[in-house]
Write a protein that holds these residues in place. Structure first.
Motif, PDB file in Angstrom:
ATOM      1  N   THR A   1     -14.645 -18.255   8.799  1.00 49.61           N
ATOM      2  CA  THR A   1     -14.770 -16.939   9.419  1.00 49.61           C
ATOM      3  C   THR A   1     -15.943 -16.896  10.394  1.00 49.61           C
ATOM      4  O   THR A   1     -15.853 -16.262  11.452  1.00 49.61           O
ATOM      5  CB  THR A   1     -14.920 -15.850   8.348  1.00 49.61           C
ATOM      6  OG1 THR A   1     -15.978 -16.205   7.444  1.00 49.61           O
ATOM      7  CG2 THR A   1     -13.642 -15.710   7.541  1.00 49.61           C
ATOM      8  N   LEU A   2     -17.037 -17.567  10.050  1.00 48.57           N
ATOM      9  CA  LEU A   2     -18.197 -17.595  10.938  1.00 48.57           C
ATOM     10  C   LEU A   2     -17.846 -18.244  12.270  1.00 48.57           C
ATOM     11  O   LEU A   2     -18.156 -17.708  13.348  1.00 48.57           O
ATOM     12  CB  LEU A   2     -19.338 -18.365  10.274  1.00 48.57           C
ATOM     13  CG  LEU A   2     -20.575 -18.642  11.141  1.00 48.57           C
ATOM     14  CD1 LEU A   2     -21.280 -17.340  11.493  1.00 48.57           C
ATOM     15  CD2 LEU A   2     -21.527 -19.590  10.409  1.00 48.57           C
ATOM     16  N   LEU A   3     -17.195 -19.391  12.231  1.00 48.81           N
ATOM     17  CA  LEU A   3     -16.871 -20.119  13.457  1.00 48.81           C
ATOM     18  C   LEU A   3     -15.816 -19.394  14.288  1.00 48.81           C
ATOM     19  O   LEU A   3     -15.881 -19.400  15.523  1.00 48.81           O
ATOM     20  CB  LEU A   3     -16.411 -21.538  13.121  1.00 48.81           C
ATOM     21  CG  LEU A   3     -17.500 -22.459  12.557  1.00 48.81           C
ATOM     22  CD1 LEU A   3     -16.883 -23.724  11.983  1.00 48.81           C
ATOM     23  CD2 LEU A   3     -18.523 -22.811  13.630  1.00 48.81           C
ATOM     24  N   ALA A   4     -14.850 -18.769  13.623  1.00 48.55           N
ATOM     25  CA  ALA A   4     -13.837 -18.007  14.371  1.00 48.55           C
ATOM     26  C   ALA A   4     -14.491 -16.875  15.151  1.00 48.55           C
ATOM     27  O   ALA A   4     -14.177 -16.648  16.331  1.00 48.55           O
ATOM     28  CB  ALA A   4     -12.774 -17.463  13.419  1.00 48.55           C
ATOM     29  N   ARG A   5     -15.421 -16.175  14.524  1.00 46.64           N
ATOM     30  CA  ARG A   5     -16.107 -15.080  15.213  1.00 46.64           C
ATOM     31  C   ARG A   5     -17.016 -15.618  16.320  1.00 46.64           C
ATOM     32  O   ARG A   5     -17.104 -15.023  17.403  1.00 46.64           O
ATOM     33  CB  ARG A   5     -16.900 -14.244  14.221  1.00 46.64           C
ATOM     34  CG  ARG A   5     -16.016 -13.486  13.214  1.00 46.64           C
ATOM     35  CD  ARG A   5     -16.827 -12.536  12.370  1.00 46.64           C
ATOM     36  NE  ARG A   5     -17.360 -11.450  13.194  1.00 46.64           N
ATOM     37  CZ  ARG A   5     -18.298 -10.613  12.785  1.00 46.64           C
ATOM     38  NH1 ARG A   5     -18.836 -10.754  11.575  1.00 46.64           N
ATOM     39  NH2 ARG A   5     -18.724  -9.639  13.580  1.00 46.64           N
TER      40      ARG A   5
ATOM     41  N   ALA B   1      -8.209 -22.238   1.980  1.00 44.58           N
ATOM     42  CA  ALA B   1      -8.988 -21.019   2.183  1.00 44.58           C
ATOM     43  C   ALA B   1      -8.138 -19.784   2.387  1.00 44.58           C
ATOM     44  O   ALA B   1      -8.539 -18.676   2.010  1.00 44.58           O
ATOM     45  CB  ALA B   1      -9.921 -21.196   3.383  1.00 44.58           C
ATOM     46  N   GLY B   2      -6.957 -19.943   3.015  1.00 44.48           N
ATOM     47  CA  GLY B   2      -6.258 -18.739   3.431  1.00 44.48           C
ATOM     48  C   GLY B   2      -7.129 -17.959   4.400  1.00 44.48           C
ATOM     49  O   GLY B   2      -7.785 -18.526   5.261  1.00 44.48           O
ATOM     50  N   HIS B   3      -7.128 -16.628   4.251  1.00 45.63           N
ATOM     51  CA  HIS B   3      -7.992 -15.748   5.043  1.00 45.63           C
ATOM     52  C   HIS B   3      -7.827 -15.975   6.557  1.00 45.63           C
ATOM     53  O   HIS B   3      -8.816 -16.061   7.297  1.00 45.63           O
ATOM     54  CB  HIS B   3      -9.454 -15.884   4.610  1.00 45.63           C
ATOM     55  CG  HIS B   3      -9.718 -15.260   3.280  1.00 45.63           C
ATOM     56  ND1 HIS B   3     -10.128 -13.954   3.131  1.00 45.63           N
ATOM     57  CD2 HIS B   3      -9.569 -15.753   2.025  1.00 45.63           C
ATOM     58  CE1 HIS B   3     -10.239 -13.666   1.838  1.00 45.63           C
ATOM     59  NE2 HIS B   3      -9.903 -14.745   1.148  1.00 45.63           N
ATOM     60  N   SER B   4      -6.577 -16.069   6.992  1.00 45.09           N
ATOM     61  CA  SER B   4      -6.301 -16.074   8.433  1.00 45.09           C
ATOM     62  C   SER B   4      -6.953 -14.840   9.051  1.00 45.09           C
ATOM     63  O   SER B   4      -7.062 -13.790   8.398  1.00 45.09           O
ATOM     64  CB  SER B   4      -4.795 -16.062   8.675  1.00 45.09           C
ATOM     65  OG  SER B   4      -4.201 -17.217   8.119  1.00 45.09           O
ATOM     66  N   ILE B   5      -7.368 -14.958  10.295  1.00 42.23           N
ATOM     67  CA  ILE B   5      -8.212 -13.907  10.866  1.00 42.23           C
ATOM     68  C   ILE B   5      -7.923 -13.722  12.351  1.00 42.23           C
ATOM     69  O   ILE B   5      -7.591 -14.687  13.056  1.00 42.23           O
ATOM     70  CB  ILE B   5      -9.706 -14.248  10.635  1.00 42.23           C
ATOM     71  CG1 ILE B   5     -10.624 -13.081  11.020  1.00 42.23           C
ATOM     72  CG2 ILE B   5     -10.097 -15.530  11.335  1.00 42.23           C
ATOM     73  CD1 ILE B   5     -12.070 -13.284  10.561  1.00 42.23           C
ATOM     74  N   VAL B   6      -8.018 -12.479  12.797  1.00 42.20           N
ATOM     75  CA  VAL B   6      -7.906 -12.140  14.222  1.00 42.20           C
ATOM     76  C   VAL B   6      -9.208 -11.473  14.635  1.00 42.20           C
ATOM     77  O   VAL B   6      -9.634 -10.484  14.018  1.00 42.20           O
ATOM     78  CB  VAL B   6      -6.716 -11.200  14.490  1.00 42.20           C
ATOM     79  CG1 VAL B   6      -6.669 -10.815  15.971  1.00 42.20           C
ATOM     80  CG2 VAL B   6      -5.403 -11.859  14.064  1.00 42.20           C
TER      81      VAL B   6
ATOM     82  N   THR C   1     -13.713  -8.213  13.775  1.00 44.31           N
ATOM     83  CA  THR C   1     -12.529  -8.644  13.043  1.00 44.31           C
ATOM     84  C   THR C   1     -11.490  -7.530  13.056  1.00 44.31           C
ATOM     85  O   THR C   1     -11.739  -6.431  12.547  1.00 44.31           O
ATOM     86  CB  THR C   1     -12.894  -9.010  11.594  1.00 44.31           C
ATOM     87  OG1 THR C   1     -13.827 -10.095  11.607  1.00 44.31           O
ATOM     88  CG2 THR C   1     -11.656  -9.425  10.810  1.00 44.31           C
ATOM     89  N   LEU C   2     -10.329  -7.821  13.643  1.00 39.94           N
ATOM     90  CA  LEU C   2      -9.253  -6.835  13.702  1.00 39.94           C
ATOM     91  C   LEU C   2      -8.379  -6.860  12.463  1.00 39.94           C
ATOM     92  O   LEU C   2      -7.828  -5.832  12.064  1.00 39.94           O
ATOM     93  CB  LEU C   2      -8.387  -7.082  14.940  1.00 39.94           C
ATOM     94  CG  LEU C   2      -9.081  -7.015  16.292  1.00 39.94           C
ATOM     95  CD1 LEU C   2      -8.057  -7.186  17.411  1.00 39.94           C
ATOM     96  CD2 LEU C   2      -9.838  -5.694  16.454  1.00 39.94           C
ATOM     97  N   ALA C   3      -8.236  -8.036  11.869  1.00 38.47           N
ATOM     98  CA  ALA C   3      -7.404  -8.172  10.671  1.00 38.47           C
ATOM     99  C   ALA C   3      -7.761  -9.474   9.979  1.00 38.47           C
ATOM    100  O   ALA C   3      -8.129 -10.450  10.640  1.00 38.47           O
ATOM    101  CB  ALA C   3      -5.921  -8.149  11.027  1.00 38.47           C
ATOM    102  N   GLU C   4      -7.660  -9.465   8.651  1.00 37.65           N
ATOM    103  CA  GLU C   4      -7.923 -10.684   7.892  1.00 37.65           C
ATOM    104  C   GLU C   4      -7.013 -10.715   6.678  1.00 37.65           C
ATOM    105  O   GLU C   4      -6.860  -9.703   5.976  1.00 37.65           O
ATOM    106  CB  GLU C   4      -9.384 -10.753   7.453  1.00 37.65           C
ATOM    107  CG  GLU C   4      -9.741 -12.050   6.724  1.00 37.65           C
ATOM    108  CD  GLU C   4     -11.224 -12.177   6.426  1.00 37.65           C
ATOM    109  OE1 GLU C   4     -11.607 -13.102   5.679  1.00 37.65           O
ATOM    110  OE2 GLU C   4     -12.010 -11.345   6.926  1.00 37.65           O
ATOM    111  N   ALA C   5      -6.420 -11.862   6.428  1.00 36.99           N
ATOM    112  CA  ALA C   5      -5.525 -12.022   5.295  1.00 36.99           C
ATOM    113  C   ALA C   5      -6.320 -12.285   4.017  1.00 36.99           C
ATOM    114  O   ALA C   5      -7.535 -12.510   4.043  1.00 36.99           O
ATOM    115  CB  ALA C   5      -4.551 -13.168   5.557  1.00 36.99           C
TER     116      ALA C   5
END
Length: 266
Positions: free
Chosen positions: A181-185, A210-215, A222-226
């Motif tokens: 999540t840190l790197l995606a952001r 991990a799951g937790h796909s993220i937009v 973060t707009l959405a997170e699984a």
């Protein structure tokens, strides 16, 4: 624009053909979306190294065929995640595919940064050497796969090539989920671009995922997170926000490095 991120749980007890059928059914159910994205190496599992050689297939093999049909059935742009490609010379690649709503292949991306250090894909697979972007009617995608997320220069190269939406297909381990999540952001903030990062769920190769796909939007929100299990994460986003963010906060215009070689002091 509506995107559906399909966070598949790779079941080690299922056959690869069953996984293909399952993924195709999930894609076909996304009619009405503009873009659908699958994770990395979902036909075999990103950590199921022992299966790579046996399950490798040519570029236009069974995964290509069934994903092309699923894209056409749903009428969506489909980033079909990645699979183990066997090139004509026998080299294996971790290859991602993108299809048009008509089921035509729009792009293939061979993963550049191979994970594993001295084992796994790092020693079993060849490295890609081309950045890949795909023009959609609403936005331009930049393609990356899993471990690529740790290499910011790849994403800056994609942005320089016109990317506005960075798509990351991954099989990311649960024990490093905070990095995910840190790197995606971070990639979203530093490139002022959307990041659509899709991971697998479940366990494969003995490695919990991990799951937790993220937009993430171009401002880093973060707009959405699984969650951790298999699910379809659907999100509406405005591609125009990339241009407005870059205009309102024009940090990319202040770059000094990477445009021309900087002077080197002796």
């Amino acid at each position: 624009m509506r995107a559906s991120l399909i966070q598949i749980a790779v079941d080690p007890d299922e056959s690869v053909d069953s996984r293909r059928q399952h993924a195709a059914s999930l894609v076909s159910a996304q009619r009405g979306a503009d873009l659908v994205v699958l994770p990395e190496l979902w036909p075999v599992g990103a950590f199921a190294y022992d299966s790579f050689r046996d399950e490798a297939e040519p570029l236009q093999g069974p995964t290509h065929t069934i994903m092309a049909k699923a894209a056409a059935d749903a009428g969506v742009w489909l980033h079909a995640g990645s699979f183990v490609e066997r090139a004509p010379d026998g080299t294996l690649y971790n290859t991602a595919l993108v299809f048009t709503p008509e089921g035509e292949r729009a792009a293939a991306y061979r993963k550049i940064h191979r994970f594993g250090f001295d084992r796994g894909e790092a020693v079993m697979m060849g490295a890609g050497d081309e950045l890949v972007t795909v023009d959609l009617p609403q936005t331009t995608l930049g393609l990356a796969t899993c471990y690529d997320l740790r290499f910011p220069e790849l994403f800056r190269g994609l942005v320089d090539a016109g990317a506005e939406t960075l798509v990351v297909a991954a099989g990311w381990p649960e024990r490093r989920r905070s990095h995910w999540t840190l790197l995606a952001r971070a990639r979203a903030v530093e490139n002022q671009a959307y990041v659509l990062a899709v991971a697998t769920a479940g366990t494969h190769g003995g490695v919990p995922q991990a799951g937790h796909s993220i937009v993430v939007d171009p401002w880093g929100e973060t707009l959405a997170e699984a969650g951790a299990e298999e699910e379809v994460l659907s999100v509406e986003f405005d591609p125009e926000k990339v241009a407005t963010t870059r205009e309102q906060f024009p940090a990319l215009k202040d770059r000094r490095l990477g445009l021309t070689p900087p002077p080197v002091s002796a």
